[in-house]
Design a protein around this motif. Structure first.
Motif, PDB file in Angstrom:
ATOM      1  N   UNK A  95       0.824  -1.202   0.000  1.00  0.00           N
ATOM      2  CA  UNK A  95       0.000   0.000   0.000  1.00  0.00           C
ATOM      3  C   UNK A  95       0.865   1.261   0.000  1.00  0.00           C
ATOM      4  N   UNK A  96       0.290   2.333  -0.508  1.00  0.00           N
ATOM      5  CA  UNK A  96       0.897   3.643  -0.349  1.00  0.00           C
ATOM      6  C   UNK A  96       0.572   4.172   1.045  1.00  0.00           C
ATOM      7  N   UNK A  97       1.484   4.912   1.607  1.00  0.00           N
ATOM      8  CA  UNK A  97       1.280   5.518   2.920  1.00  0.00           C
ATOM      9  C   UNK A  97       1.478   7.027   2.794  1.00  0.00           C
ATOM     10  N   UNK A  98       0.588   7.753   3.401  1.00  0.00           N
ATOM     11  CA  UNK A  98       0.694   9.207   3.370  1.00  0.00           C
ATOM     12  C   UNK A  98       0.718   9.797   4.763  1.00  0.00           C
ATOM     13  N   UNK A  99       1.368  10.946   4.878  1.00  0.00           N
ATOM     14  CA  UNK A  99       1.306  11.757   6.096  1.00  0.00           C
ATOM     15  C   UNK A  99       0.525  13.022   5.758  1.00  0.00           C
ATOM     16  N   UNK A 141       5.216   5.468  -2.125  1.00  0.00           N
ATOM     17  CA  UNK A 141       4.506   4.486  -2.941  1.00  0.00           C
ATOM     18  C   UNK A 141       4.610   3.094  -2.354  1.00  0.00           C
ATOM     19  N   UNK A 142       3.736   2.219  -2.791  1.00  0.00           N
ATOM     20  CA  UNK A 142       3.882   0.798  -2.485  1.00  0.00           C
ATOM     21  C   UNK A 142       4.964   0.251  -3.414  1.00  0.00           C
ATOM     22  N   UNK A 169      -0.335   9.698  -3.409  1.00  0.00           N
ATOM     23  CA  UNK A 169      -0.881  10.997  -3.766  1.00  0.00           C
ATOM     24  C   UNK A 169      -1.055  11.806  -2.493  1.00  0.00           C
ATOM     25  N   UNK A 170      -1.095  13.104  -2.609  1.00  0.00           N
ATOM     26  CA  UNK A 170      -1.308  13.953  -1.444  1.00  0.00           C
ATOM     27  C   UNK A 170      -2.785  14.302  -1.255  1.00  0.00           C
ATOM     28  N   UNK A 171      -3.631  13.673  -2.056  1.00  0.00           N
ATOM     29  CA  UNK A 171      -5.068  13.918  -1.942  1.00  0.00           C
ATOM     30  C   UNK A 171      -5.664  13.062  -0.840  1.00  0.00           C
ATOM     31  N   UNK A 172      -6.337  13.669   0.102  1.00  0.00           N
ATOM     32  CA  UNK A 172      -6.899  12.932   1.231  1.00  0.00           C
ATOM     33  C   UNK A 172      -7.958  11.933   0.784  1.00  0.00           C
TER      34      UNK A 172
END
Length: 122
Positions: free
Chosen positions: A32-36, A52-53, A103-106
């Motif tokens: 999975x992709x992980x975002x902060x 990215x994953x 992506x930086x989109x929530x």
């Protein structure tokens, strides 16, 4: 059960550093992709950094480029956000989240941690 737990927040002086950790359980970080993300009082939640994953490709918001760094340790099931040269405007609740593409989109993230406070003040 998929779970994300943030740690490492707190109070720091301007110019200081902090490292946030996001401990993942219930799934494989590599898949999975992980975002902060962060949300300051009275403002919308915004993307800060993502990874990215699979291949380690990263993306950053312009406001943190050159100051923040996202990394992943799959052996520890943990994603980090190293924050340096912190400014008062970095003050916010910081969240990590799981998504299918970086992506930086929530809206692209399905699972969220509970958030952790970061305060930058003298």
């Amino acid at each position: 059960q998929l779970q994300l737990v943030e740690s490492g927040g707190g109070l720091v002086q301007p110019g200081g550093s902090l490292r946030l950790s996001c401990l993942a359980s219930g799934f494989n970080l590599r898949d999975y992709a992980i975002g902060w993300f962060r949300q300051a009082p009275g403002k919308e939640r915004e993307g800060v950094a993502c990874i990215s994953r699979g291949l380690t490709i990263t993306k950053y918001a312009d406001s943190v480029k050159g100051r923040f760094a996202i990394s992943r340790d799959t052996a520890k099931s943990t994603v980090y956000l190293q924050m340096s040269s912190l400014k008062p405007e970095d003050t916010a609740i910081y969240y990590c989240a799981v998504g299918r593409r970086y992506t930086l989109a929530t809206s692209e993230y399905d699972y969220w941690g509970q958030g952790i406070q970061v305060t930058v003040s003298s």
